[in-house]
Design an enzyme around this catalytic site. Structure first.
Site, PDB file in Angstrom:
ATOM      1  N   ASN A   1       9.378  -2.996   6.734  1.00 49.71           N
ATOM      2  CA  ASN A   1       9.866  -4.154   6.292  1.00 49.71           C
ATOM      3  C   ASN A   1      10.715  -3.669   4.760  1.00 49.71           C
ATOM      4  OD1 ASN A   1       9.329  -6.129   8.224  1.00 49.71           O
ATOM      5  ND2 ASN A   1       7.603  -7.091   7.219  1.00 49.71           N
TER       6      ASN A   1
ATOM      7  N   ARG B   1       8.113  -5.190  13.994  1.00 52.99           N
ATOM      8  CA  ARG B   1       7.847  -3.709  13.804  1.00 52.99           C
ATOM      9  C   ARG B   1       6.741  -3.313  14.697  1.00 52.99           C
ATOM     10  NH1 ARG B   1       5.088  -4.113   8.366  1.00 52.99           N
ATOM     11  NH2 ARG B   1       4.827  -6.003   8.899  1.00 52.99           N
TER      12      ARG B   1
END
EC number: 3.6.1.7
Length: 94
Positions: free
Chosen positions: A38, A20
């Site tokens: 997520n 990320r």
């Protein structure tokens, strides 16, 4: 230049490896807005808004194997959806 919204569901070993953070860095470099989050099933959901060419470049970087951008983890599959932008600002990691 037409703005679009890309939603990409990234499958593979992409959680707990800095994916990320890397995605946020790439999106900001491309001057895109959106988020990287997520999901409970192990995927990462990437939402990006901006010029279509820039969104396509982010998608290419997400899919590229092997990664020439030092992408962490391992991507098996990326499922993409295209839509109308919702005028979000900034790119955040969630």
């Amino acid at each position: 230049m037409e703005k679009v919204r890309l939603t990409a569901f990234v499958h593979g070993h992409v959680q707990g490896v800095g994916f990320r953070w890397w995605t946020t860095s790439q999106a900001r470099e491309l001057k895109l807005a959106g988020s990287a989050s997520n999901l409970s099933d192990g995927r990462v959901c990437v939402v990006a808004e901006g010029p279509q060419t820039q969104c396509e470049e982010l998608l290419r970087r997400l899919k590229e194997n092997p990664s020439s951008y030092r992408r962490p983890g391992h991507v098996d599959t990326v499922i993409e959806q295209w839509g109308e932008p919702r005028d979000v600002e900034g790119f955040v990691e969630r």
